[in-house]
Structures are given as C-alpha cells and as structure tokens.
Design an enzyme around this catalytic site. Structure first.
Site, PDB file in Angstrom:
ATOM      1  N   LYS A  27       0.832  -1.203   0.000  1.00  0.00           N
ATOM      2  CA  LYS A  27       0.000   0.000   0.000  1.00  0.00           C
ATOM      3  C   LYS A  27       0.868   1.254   0.000  1.00  0.00           C
ATOM      4  CE  LYS A  27      -3.765  -0.695   2.356  1.00  0.00           C
ATOM      5  NZ  LYS A  27      -4.349  -0.996   3.685  1.00  0.00           N
ATOM      6  N   ARG A  97      -3.165   3.156   8.410  1.00  0.00           N
ATOM      7  CA  ARG A  97      -3.468   1.985   7.584  1.00  0.00           C
ATOM      8  C   ARG A  97      -2.369   0.939   7.631  1.00  0.00           C
ATOM      9  NH1 ARG A  97      -4.753   4.430   1.774  1.00  0.00           N
ATOM     10  NH2 ARG A  97      -6.008   2.529   1.614  1.00  0.00           N
ATOM     11  N   GLY A 106      -8.135  -7.070   4.050  1.00  0.00           N
ATOM     12  CA  GLY A 106      -9.034  -7.169   5.197  1.00  0.00           C
ATOM     13  C   GLY A 106      -8.501  -7.948   6.391  1.00  0.00           C
ATOM     14  N   MET A 108      -5.759  -7.202   8.304  1.00  0.00           N
ATOM     15  CA  MET A 108      -5.242  -6.366   9.384  1.00  0.00           C
ATOM     16  C   MET A 108      -6.135  -5.131   9.541  1.00  0.00           C
ATOM     17  SD  MET A 108      -1.193  -6.844   8.852  1.00  0.00           S
ATOM     18  CE  MET A 108      -1.274  -6.368   7.150  1.00  0.00           C
ATOM     19  N   ARG A 347      -3.176  -1.620  -6.581  1.00  0.00           N
ATOM     20  CA  ARG A 347      -2.406  -2.879  -6.518  1.00  0.00           C
ATOM     21  C   ARG A 347      -2.799  -3.728  -7.708  1.00  0.00           C
ATOM     22  NH1 ARG A 347      -5.763  -4.600  -1.301  1.00  0.00           N
ATOM     23  NH2 ARG A 347      -7.745  -4.954  -2.304  1.00  0.00           N
ATOM     24  N   HIS A 469      -7.347 -41.854  -6.283  1.00  0.00           N
ATOM     25  CA  HIS A 469      -7.651 -42.399  -7.601  1.00  0.00           C
ATOM     26  C   HIS A 469      -8.656 -41.537  -8.349  1.00  0.00           C
ATOM     27  CE1 HIS A 469      -9.791 -45.206 -10.365  1.00  0.00           C
ATOM     28  NE2 HIS A 469      -8.544 -45.498 -10.685  1.00  0.00           N
ATOM     29  N   ARG A 595      -0.409 -46.870 -20.355  1.00  0.00           N
ATOM     30  CA  ARG A 595      -0.538 -47.913 -19.326  1.00  0.00           C
ATOM     31  C   ARG A 595      -1.351 -49.038 -19.941  1.00  0.00           C
ATOM     32  NH1 ARG A 595      -1.844 -43.037 -16.516  1.00  0.00           N
ATOM     33  NH2 ARG A 595      -0.529 -42.648 -14.707  1.00  0.00           N
ATOM     34  N   ARG A 651       4.325 -48.960 -21.780  1.00  0.00           N
ATOM     35  CA  ARG A 651       4.850 -49.681 -20.618  1.00  0.00           C
ATOM     36  C   ARG A 651       4.279 -51.093 -20.597  1.00  0.00           C
ATOM     37  NH1 ARG A 651       3.317 -47.404 -14.807  1.00  0.00           N
ATOM     38  NH2 ARG A 651       1.267 -48.196 -15.376  1.00  0.00           N
ATOM     39  N   GLU A 778      11.909 -45.781 -10.941  1.00  0.00           N
ATOM     40  CA  GLU A 778      10.838 -45.528  -9.976  1.00  0.00           C
ATOM     41  C   GLU A 778      11.068 -46.199  -8.634  1.00  0.00           C
ATOM     42  OE1 GLU A 778       7.078 -46.939 -11.457  1.00  0.00           O
ATOM     43  OE2 GLU A 778       8.001 -48.595 -12.533  1.00  0.00           O
ATOM     44  N   SER A 797      12.550 -43.021 -18.008  1.00  0.00           N
ATOM     45  CA  SER A 797      11.399 -42.181 -17.716  1.00  0.00           C
ATOM     46  C   SER A 797      11.175 -42.265 -16.210  1.00  0.00           C
ATOM     47  CB  SER A 797      10.182 -42.694 -18.482  1.00  0.00           C
ATOM     48  OG  SER A 797       9.058 -41.934 -18.121  1.00  0.00           O
ATOM     49  N   THR A 800       7.604 -40.896 -11.089  1.00  0.00           N
ATOM     50  CA  THR A 800       7.761 -40.226  -9.793  1.00  0.00           C
ATOM     51  C   THR A 800       6.655 -40.540  -8.795  1.00  0.00           C
ATOM     52  OG1 THR A 800       6.827 -38.271 -10.848  1.00  0.00           O
ATOM     53  CG2 THR A 800       9.204 -38.333 -10.574  1.00  0.00           C
ATOM     54  N   ASN A 801       5.554 -41.156  -9.254  1.00  0.00           N
ATOM     55  CA  ASN A 801       4.565 -41.573  -8.257  1.00  0.00           C
ATOM     56  C   ASN A 801       5.173 -42.665  -7.386  1.00  0.00           C
ATOM     57  OD1 ASN A 801       2.813 -39.873  -9.544  1.00  0.00           O
ATOM     58  ND2 ASN A 801       1.703 -41.492 -10.606  1.00  0.00           N
ATOM     59  N   ASP A 802       5.664 -43.723  -8.056  1.00  0.00           N
ATOM     60  CA  ASP A 802       6.267 -44.811  -7.291  1.00  0.00           C
ATOM     61  C   ASP A 802       7.580 -44.382  -6.658  1.00  0.00           C
ATOM     62  OD1 ASP A 802       4.677 -47.109  -7.125  1.00  0.00           O
ATOM     63  OD2 ASP A 802       4.904 -47.442  -9.285  1.00  0.00           O
ATOM     64  N   CYS A 864       7.070 -39.382 -16.262  1.00  0.00           N
ATOM     65  CA  CYS A 864       5.701 -39.745 -16.613  1.00  0.00           C
ATOM     66  C   CYS A 864       4.819 -39.846 -15.386  1.00  0.00           C
ATOM     67  CB  CYS A 864       5.675 -41.050 -17.400  1.00  0.00           C
ATOM     68  SG  CYS A 864       6.308 -42.439 -16.469  1.00  0.00           S
ATOM     69  N   TYR A 884      11.692 -34.174 -21.674  1.00  0.00           N
ATOM     70  CA  TYR A 884      10.252 -33.936 -21.751  1.00  0.00           C
ATOM     71  C   TYR A 884       9.558 -34.240 -20.433  1.00  0.00           C
ATOM     72  CZ  TYR A 884       9.623 -39.001 -22.076  1.00  0.00           C
ATOM     73  OH  TYR A 884       9.606 -40.337 -21.794  1.00  0.00           O
TER      74      TYR A 884
HETATM   75  P1  ADP Z   1      -7.643  -2.536   3.700  1.00  0.00           P
HETATM   76  O1  ADP Z   1      -6.223  -2.882   3.520  1.00  0.00           O
HETATM   77  O2  ADP Z   1      -8.365  -3.459   4.627  1.00  0.00           O
HETATM   78  O3  ADP Z   1      -8.346  -2.300   2.388  1.00  0.00           O
HETATM   79  P2  ADP Z   1      -7.364   0.313   3.944  1.00  0.00           P
HETATM   80  O4  ADP Z   1      -6.182   0.838   4.650  1.00  0.00           O
HETATM   81  O5  ADP Z   1      -7.266   0.335   2.461  1.00  0.00           O
HETATM   82  O6  ADP Z   1      -7.682  -1.122   4.491  1.00  0.00           O
HETATM   83  O7  ADP Z   1      -8.573   1.205   4.443  1.00  0.00           O
HETATM   84  C1  ADP Z   1      -9.898   0.804   4.634  1.00  0.00           C
HETATM   85  C2  ADP Z   1     -10.857   1.773   3.956  1.00  0.00           C
HETATM   86  O8  ADP Z   1     -10.654   3.096   4.423  1.00  0.00           O
HETATM   87  C3  ADP Z   1     -10.672   1.810   2.479  1.00  0.00           C
HETATM   88  O9  ADP Z   1     -11.924   1.856   1.865  1.00  0.00           O
HETATM   89  C4  ADP Z   1      -9.928   3.077   2.231  1.00  0.00           C
HETATM   90  O10 ADP Z   1     -10.184   3.621   0.994  1.00  0.00           O
HETATM   91  C5  ADP Z   1     -10.440   3.968   3.353  1.00  0.00           C
HETATM   92  N1  ADP Z   1      -9.421   4.962   3.705  1.00  0.00           N
HETATM   93  C6  ADP Z   1      -8.182   4.701   4.167  1.00  0.00           C
HETATM   94  N2  ADP Z   1      -7.478   5.823   4.345  1.00  0.00           N
HETATM   95  C7  ADP Z   1      -8.304   6.841   3.984  1.00  0.00           C
HETATM   96  C8  ADP Z   1      -8.132   8.250   3.927  1.00  0.00           C
HETATM   97  N3  ADP Z   1      -6.986   8.831   4.265  1.00  0.00           N
HETATM   98  N4  ADP Z   1      -9.180   8.987   3.524  1.00  0.00           N
HETATM   99  C9  ADP Z   1     -10.333   8.385   3.168  1.00  0.00           C
HETATM  100  N5  ADP Z   1     -10.552   7.062   3.193  1.00  0.00           N
HETATM  101  C10 ADP Z   1      -9.536   6.284   3.594  1.00  0.00           C
HETATM  102 MG    MG Z   2       5.028 -47.197 -11.201  1.00  0.00          MG
HETATM  103 MG    MG Z   3      -7.787  -1.107   0.973  1.00  0.00          MG
END
Ligand code: ADP
Ligand code: MG
Ligand code: MG
Length: 941
Positions: A27, A97, A106, A108, A347, A469, A595, A651, A778, A797, A800-802, A864, A884
């Site tokens: 981030k 953040r 989500g 942390m 991201r 299987h 086989r 085989r 094998e 060949s 690798t299973n066996d 194989c 191969y």
């Molecule tokens: P997560 O990693 O769980 O997505 P974020 O750090 O991105 O957590 O933040 C959670 C929410 O808060 C997100 O929707 C983000 O856009 C919002 N948010 C975070 N920082 C700010 C900020 N400075 N101003 C407005 N919204 C924010």
């Molecule tokens: Mg075998």
């Molecule tokens: Mg976020």
C-alpha cells in the site's frame, strides 16, 4: 537499526517508490509511486516494516527515536494540506493503515478519522460547514479506536460489538431506522456514551491528545500483524512472519460530505472475464468501508459519468495512466470529496484464469508488455479455468440461496457437471448407454471403476485427497470431481446417500439430479445447466469454429508464445486412441506413458485377461494371451496412427495380477463358468494372488520375468501394430518401457524378450521399425544404479509416483491421515505426491539423470509421473535437464506454460536486465541451443 523509519509522499513527489514494497508494504509503495507520477493522492507518510520488527523486538513498544521523525513527517503533511494536527480551528485528520509486502485484504486493521477530540470536532464542523458530518465522524472514530486499538471488537461470533449495541439502542430511542437519520445531538450523546463504555470496560479514559491517539493506533496496526486472521492467512499463503507490516498515516479525505462526494473501488479491467472495461462500483455520500460493507447497494462505475462528468473523465485518465505505468491490471480505491478525486490505493488485481489469459494477451498485443511477460503473467494452473465446463453463475447463486447447497469437498477436478446420481460404476455405464447423464458418487473409487468413471460426467467421493484415484482419473480424463467430501455417507444397499445439512439430514436417492462445482468444491441438489468450455468445443469436440471462438484464440495465442519460449517437450499419458487425439489437440509431442493395463479393462478384454491369470500352466496361459493379442494390437495401432509418427512410450504390464480378478461372488462364478474351473478353484487363485503389500509385491518387471509369455505377447502386439501402421502410411516411433527396474539384470531379461520378438516380427513381416527399449526409474535402487542400468536402457522415464512412494516409504493410497497432520504441522512443506520433493526424490532423479547421460551421452530422459503436470515440478524437470514431461492430456496446456516459464526465468537469471529491458524471445531461444551444445560436447568427450 533502520536508517530511515518514515518515508513521506504527497504533493506530486515521494521519498519512496513502487519497488520498495519490502520496506513500505504494498500500500505504502503504491501511494508513493502514485504521488511520483502525479496521481492525486492525499498526502501522508509510511512507517517502514523494519519499525514493525523494532516494535516486536522491543517488547511491543514503539522505538523512542520514532517520535521526532513522526513530528517532522506530520509537519510536512500539515504544510501540504494547510491543516494542523490537533488544531482546534482547522484540524488535520488522518487514517492509520496497515500494509504488508503482499496484499492481505481485510486481514489487518485500519483506523479512520484520527485526530478528533472535543476541540477539533468543532473545528471540523466549522471548516466543513457541517456539524452533523463532524459529529458523525467523531462517533465513528471513537468506536473504531475502541474496537481496533483498545481491543473491544467482539472475539466470538455470537458476541456483538458494544458500540453497535449502543448505536442500535440510540436509533430505537429516537425512533429512526438508519444511522443517517440521527440528528446532531444524538450523535453528541453517542460520543459520550461510547467514551463511557470504554471507561467501563477498559478502565481508561479515551485519549484526547491526537499525538497519543496516533502512537497507540500505530502500535495497534503493528499488533494486528499477529492477530489470528492474519496468522491464518499467512500460513495459507506461505507469507513469512518476519516480514511484518508497514503503517501508512495519511490525511483523510471525505466521501461523506454530501451529494457531491462519494467513494468507490474499481478494477482497470473486468477481473472475472478480462474484458477491457472499467469495472467497479461507487456510493454517493459514503466513507471507505461502506462500499465493501454492503449496507447500501452501490452504483456501477459506468454510471459515474452521468453524475459527475468531470470526475469520470479524471478517473478514466487515472485508469489508463495506472495501467500503462504498472503494465498490469490494477485494483484501485478512490474517494471524491466535494467534486475532487483522490486515489487511496492501487495494486495488481486478482483475476480468474479466463481474465488472466485475456489480459495478458491483450496487453502483449497492445505492446504494453512483451510476449515473454505475457507468458510469465499467467499462473499455469489458471488455464484449467478455460478447459472446464461451466455453470451459469446466476443460476448457481440462486440455487445456493434456495438452500440447495448439500456439502463441500476438495475441488479435485475443476469445472461444472450435473447428472443423475448413481453409486456403482456398472450403473454409470448402463445408464449412460441408455442415454442418461450421470454423476458417480462413491465412498472411493478404484481402477475397476474406470469405465463407469468414463461414462460419468463427474464423480464425487467421500474419501481420499487430491491425489486419490478419483482425483487422478479426473485430471487424466478432464472430468469434474469433488473428493474427500467427508460429510457424505453411503447406504449402497438402499442406494442412498445421506448428507447432514444445516436444515437437517437429507437423503438423496439413486437417480436424483445433483450438480457439482469442481472449481469451488460445492455439491448442489438439482440440475444446473452446463456447457463445455469454448476451448474444448474447438479442440476436442470440434463443434465450434476457431474463428468464432475468441477465448480459444487467446488461449492458443498465449500457448504459441509459450511454445516459442520453452525447451522442455511435452508428452501425454494416454492409453487409447481417442485420448491420444485429445492429447495431440492439446499440443502433445508424443505419448510418455501408455498404461497397457487400462486396456485390459476395455470391451471384451477383461475376460481373456482373467483366464490368463487363473491358468495353471503355460499352455493355458498362452491360449488366453493369444486371444488378447489381436485386441492389444488394435489398441496400439490406433495409438500409433493417432500420434502420426510422434514417439509413443508403451509400458509393459505393471500392476499386480490380483487387481484384474473379480472380488464379488457373481464375478467369481462367471469366471468359473468361462474357464471350466470350480468356484472354489477360482477363489483359491484369488486368495493365492493376494498380497499384504501389493505396492511392493509381484508387479512391474517382476511379472514379465515370472511369465515371459506376457511380455512376449505385448511386444508382439506392439511391433505388429507398428508395422501395420507403417504399412497404412503412418510413421511410427515405439518406445518399449519396462517398469519397476531396480537392477540391470531385470531390464536385460525383459529387453532380451522384447528384442527377440521384434526381430521375429520384422522377419515375418519383411519390414523394420526403429524402436527403443528403456526403463522407468521408480525405485531408489534403480536411481542409484542408473549408470549400470543405462548400459542396457536406451531411455529413462522417471515414474515419480512410485519413486515418491518408495523414497518416502509412504504408500500413496494410504497418505490421507498422515499427510493431513504432516501438512498441518509443517513437517512436509507440500504434498510430495502433488509436487516433486526436490531434496529427496529430486536428488535421486538428478543422480540417475547424470549417471545415465554419463554412460549414454544424450540419453533421452523424461518424467511420466503425475508430477509431469504440476507447474513447480515441471520447473524442476527443466532445471535438471530432462527432455520432456508427460502428463494427462488436459494438463498439457499447463505443462506447456510451466515449461515456458521455467525457460524464461532461467534466461532472465543468466542474462541480467539490460537497458531496463528483459531479454526478448531471441535471448530466450538461446537456452536450448546451449543445452544441445553441451550435450554434443559431452558426446565428444
Ligand atoms: P484494507 O487494507 O483493509 O483495504 P485500507 O487501509 O485500504 O484497508 O482502508 C480501509 C478503507 O478506508 C478503504 O476503503 C480506504 O479507501 C479507506 N481509507 C483509508 N485511508 C483513507 C483516507 N486517508 N481517507 C479516506 N478514506 C480512507
Ligand atoms: Mg510405477
Ligand atoms: Mg484497501
């Protein structure tokens, strides 16, 4: 001690950039990069992951030296925003953040609106000209601080958040339904009541000092790295605990300042199907979390232009700039504050397999990325998504909503299938023969079920793991399958399946319709419609023209680029002409394992096979074999023709003989009738052939050594078929493979039989065919004495299973309970039957490969085992110089892509980045030449 604990960003520049994810987290690095390239980002700063380590090493204390840096960083933000942290007139509010190197969505914590107290709230009300907004922000902040920083969030599902309870009571008292209907004085009361609750529960006062709030929030975000959710997520995704999280402190922007404000999330392309369209949602007058929380139904990004044309244009510009800059599809968060756009996060977006292929190909075609990068962008496993039949998503969701979800299991065969439920393989065949669509459900499956499995659309088992299987056959046949669905109980006699569900026990009888989603591992009651994937329609069923199949075209394009880059060849494990044809359609350059025993279960073959096995003397045995000969010859001829001159490795008989014998009364009686023996005699023979450990018993080359007439018949079938195919105008390249060799003499014995029969056939037919005789490696002894064995073997060949079973001393069919614990306790990093154990099994392979090529320069080496279709194992096979990999037909595209990626990664390592550009196709194409050269060099030596 870290050099620089804090890196600032904002105002069109930053102290960090996108390549600093290790210290700034994903981030923080993204925000710095966006600042650098002039994307509007609220100013702020990021505290490094190293400070996170300092925090934990210092006994959960922030280092003292952080304070002055923190103040300096805040001053910069104050200067850029023109607001003051803790300033009662025009307060700066910040978010705190979390952000690890890789995104852990989500997992942390984040604190918003920090810096509010009884004084600053008035300043906020004045500057925003909106007291209701200020007090609403304040009560949200106190609650969030209580939850995240002071740990008042409920721990158990049945507990409620204390602040929610107070809020509900307030709404009730005021006679309103929504938060937004609460007037200012109610919000003021809430702040007081929230603070009182904190004092009551925690015995401390809510900190009014913004600096103290900030320090505590930073510490809390560091601590959230060690919360249960985050730990579980790390374990599942192999993220090391040492990494820690960075903390970003950023000035707040508000999407909840009225009808000219809002917030949203968007992908720069459609993450489900890869279409080049801006894809996302937004909410008017709302703050960050509201979109994800799903309280109000958001609007589509496409509708943004109607409301805010200028913002829409700006956002579209952000979209294309971010994509061009990152050269990948991005997932962004944004907020609009009174008509001004701010981007809060970017991201690389998660995507389905279909979208991954589409996006990679489209970006390469647009020259945004190179073809090599496109090849590297797609997870090989993701190609599965393009091969499986599909459910209509809306209909599935409706069915699940309607309580039709019966159970969940391991998604062993991705895709979608519906059919009528049967419990016996014979029924699957019989029902299929009369035109029914069936799903086979069993406690577990075994080789004798193979024809029933072929007849079924998919299978469902209660027992077994991803290498059971049923799972293996699913991959080989490209069937949909869910295995290890432990909730299922079977009453075979009553022909019923019993499933406990939240709404009580359900009994599903034979013939009822069920649907299985092998991608999600979900068993659903009733019939959901499916259709084959486009790729399969074009390549396998040939029911669709490639020209009208855009998904197929993209798939084919990506694989053609992969084929240009790879050195490893790919072959298929296939036993029948139709499987071979499918394999060729998926790019097989040969058959790596036929086989022969699977053929014996085919139409009309199991009878003579059983007669051969129960024969008491060589003469009777030969008579039965004579009846099998034309049937096998026909199978082989079909394979040779389908493979059109590509090498075909066959085989000789491998499994212990008792696997072919009937174990039920009716079967025994029938065999007695057919052979003119008594039921007792047959039973005795079945008993006699039973072994206490069949995996290590009378099987593999040991059978051919005891009964050379079996090998003779098979060799004759192979060479007669080869000559037949040759005469019919088809080129042939047979490779006869002797299984389970641990000593050179075993191979010599069998190779002699094969060569003698070959000569006989060639003389009889007046034609010669070039062929090879080789062996599977094998068992560990075979690997360790490979140099000796290579004096006789013309190729190796790796089975690798066996080899994995015998190296670990762990039977693959009995891994269930062992592996479960071992993987949980991290004793094995991965299931060694899924991905090659490099250290043990891999070491044996390396020893054998080196020794083999020492004795026989340029010796052909392949694999194989099932590992041949596992991307990580394919990478290993590339590294140790195999020629191969061979895998199930439906895994060929995956193997091709994985092989290409191994080549490209190797080339990138050998040839360092020059002029900021990665080596092109030509640079990559040199890898195979180099290998070939060194092999020639070895040959000269
Ligand atoms: P997560 O990693 O769980 O997505 P974020 O750090 O991105 O957590 O933040 C959670 C929410 O808060 C997100 O929707 C983000 O856009 C919002 N948010 C975070 N920082 C700010 C900020 N400075 N101003 C407005 N919204 C924010
Ligand atoms: Mg075998
Ligand atoms: Mg976020």
């Amino acid at each position: 001690m870290p050099q620089k604990r804090i890196h600032a960003f904002g105002g069109g520049k930053a102290e960090g950039n996108k390549d600093m994810k290790d210290v700034l987290g994903g981030k923080g690095a993204g925000l710095a990069e966006m600042s650098n390239i002039g994307i509007p980002v609220p100013p702020g700063f990021t505290i490094t992951t190293e400070v996170c380590s300092e925090y934990f090493h210092g006994g959960n204390k922030l280092p003292r030296a952080l304070d002055p840096e923190l103040r300096r960083a805040l001053e910069k933000v104050e200067a850029l925003t023109g607001k003051g942290f803790g300033d009662g007139g025009n307060p700066l509010l910040v978010s705190v953040r979390s952000g690890a190197r890789v995104s852990m969505p989500g997992m942390m914590d984040t604190v918003l609106n920090l810096g509010l107290n009884d004084a600053t709230v008035e300043g906020l009300a004045a500057s925003a000209r909106d007291p209701r907004f200020a007090w609403d922000s304040y009560r949200r902040f106190v609650a969030m601080f209580g939850d995240v920083v002071l740990g008042m969030k409920p721990e158990r599902k049945e507990d409620r958040d204390p602040f929610e309870e107070i809020l509900d009571a307030k709404k009730h008292a005021r006679g309103v339904r929504h938060d937004s209907e609460l007037p200012v004085d109610a919000l003021r009361e809430l702040v007081l009541e929230f603070k009182a609750e904190i004092r009551r529960r925690k015995g401390i006062a809510f900190p009014d000092d913004p600096m103290e709030q900030l320090r505590e929030a930073i510490a809390a975000v560091f601590r959230s790295w060690e919360n249960d959710r985050a730990i579980a997520y790390r374990r599942m995704n192999g993220i090391p605990a040492e990494w820690g999280t960075a903390v970003t402190v950023q000035s707040m922007v508000f999407g909840n300042l009225g009808e000219d404000s809002g917030t949203g999330v968007a992908f720069t392309r459609n993450p489900a199907n890869g279409t080049d369209e801006f894809y996302g949602e937004f909410l008017v007058n709302a703050q960050g979390e509201d979109v994800v929380a799903g309280i109000r139904t958001p609007q589509k990004i496409a509708d943004l232009a109607a409301r805010w044309p200028e913002v829409a244009t700006q956002l579209e510009d952000v979209r294309s700039r971010l994509e061009r800059h990152y050269r990948d599809m991005q997932d962004i968060e944004f907020t609009i504050e009174r008509g001004h756009l701010f981007v809060l996060q970017t991201r690389s977006g998660k995507r389905t397999g279909l979208a991954a292929v589409r996006i990679a190909v489209a970006m390469a075609d647009a020259r945004l990325i190179t073809r090599e990068e496109a090849v590297l962008r797609v997870e090989p496993e993701a190609l599965n998504h393009l091969l499986r039949p599909v459910f209509d998503l809306d209909r599935k969701a409706a069915a699940v909503k309607g309580g039709k979800l019966l159970a969940r299991g391991l998604p062993a065969g991705p895709g979608a299938a519906s059919g009528r439920l049967v419990f016996f393989a014979e029924d699957a065949e019989a029902w299929r023969a009369r035109g029914e669509t069936v799903l086979l459900a069993r406690h577990e499956t075994s080789p004798e079920d193979i024809r029933g499995m072929a007849a079924a659309e998919g299978f469902l088992t209660a027992f077994g793991g991803m290498t059971s299987h049923a799972a293996l056959v699913a991959r080989q046949m490209g069937k949909v399958a869910i295995v290890g669905c432990e909730a299922l109980r079977f009453d075979y006699h009553a022909r019923k399946m019993i499933v406990p569900t939240p709404s009580g026990e359900r009994t599903i009888s034979e013939g009822a319709w069920i649907s299985i989603d092998g991608t999600a591992g979900e068993v659903i009651e009733g019939q959901l419609e499916t259709r084959p994937s486009e790729v399969v329609e074009v390549l396998v069923e040939r029911s669709r023209d490639a020209k009208s199949a855009p998904v197929y075209q993209e798939f084919a394009k990506l694989l053609s680029w992969a084929d240009q880059a790879r050195r490893l060849k790919v072959r298929a494990n296939a036993d029948q002409p139709d499987q071979a044809a499918t394999a060729v359609a998926f790019g097989a350059q040969g058959i790596g394992l036929c086989r022969t025993e699977h053929m014996f279960f085919g139409e009309g073959k199991i009878g003579p096979m059983r007669e051969m096995i129960v024969a008491d003397n060589e003469e009777d045995r030969r008579a039965a074999l004579a009846r099998l000969l034309p049937l096998q010859r026909e199978d082989f001829r079909g394979l040779f023709v389908a493979m059109a001159g590509r090498p075909v490795t066959i085989r000789t008989l491998d499994p212990p003989l008792h696997e072919f014998l009937p174990h039920d009364e009716a079967g025994v009686a029938e065999l007695a009738r057919a052979t003119g023996k008594s039921v007792e005699q047959i039973r005795e023979r079945v008993q006699e052939l039973g072994e206490s450990n069949p995996m290590l018993g009378h099987r593999g080359c040991r059978l051919g050594i005891s009964y050379p007439e079996i090998t003779e018949m098979q060799a004759r079938a192979i060479f007669e078929a080869a000559v037949d195919a040759l005469e019919a105008g088809s080129k042939v390249e047979p490779e006869v493979m002797i299984p389970l060799v641990g000593a050179r003499k075993e191979l010599e014995d069998q190779a002699a039989v094969v060569r003698r029969v070959a000569d006989e056939v060639f003389v009889e037919r007046g034609k010669k065919v070039r062929y090879l005789v080789g062996t599977m490696i094998e068992v560990p002894r075979g690997a360790l004495t490979a140099g000796e064995i290579a004096r006789t073997a013309e190729f190796f060949s790796f089975g690798t299973n066996d080899l994995t079973q015998t190296t670990f001393g762990l039977s693959r069919d009995d891994t269930g309970p062992v592996l479960k614990t071992y993987l949980e306790k991290d004793i094995y990093p991965v299931d060694p039957f899924v991905s090659i154990d490099r250290e043990g099994v891999g070491a044996l392979m390396q020893i054998a490969a080196a020794a083999g090529r020492m004795v026989r320069p340029g010796m052909k080496l392949g694999i194989c085992g099932e590992h041949g279709g596992d991307p990580a194992s394919v990478g290993f096979c590339h590294e140790i110089g195999l020629d191969y990999v061979s895998c199930s037909p439906y895994r060929l595209p995956i193997a091709r892509l994985a092989a290409a990626q191994a080549s490209l990664r190797e080339a990138a390592k050998e040839k360092p980045v020059r002029n900021g550009k990665r080596p092109g196709v030509n640079g990559v194409a040199r890898a195979p030449k180099k290998v070939a050269r060194s092999r020639r060099a070895r040959a000269r030596a």
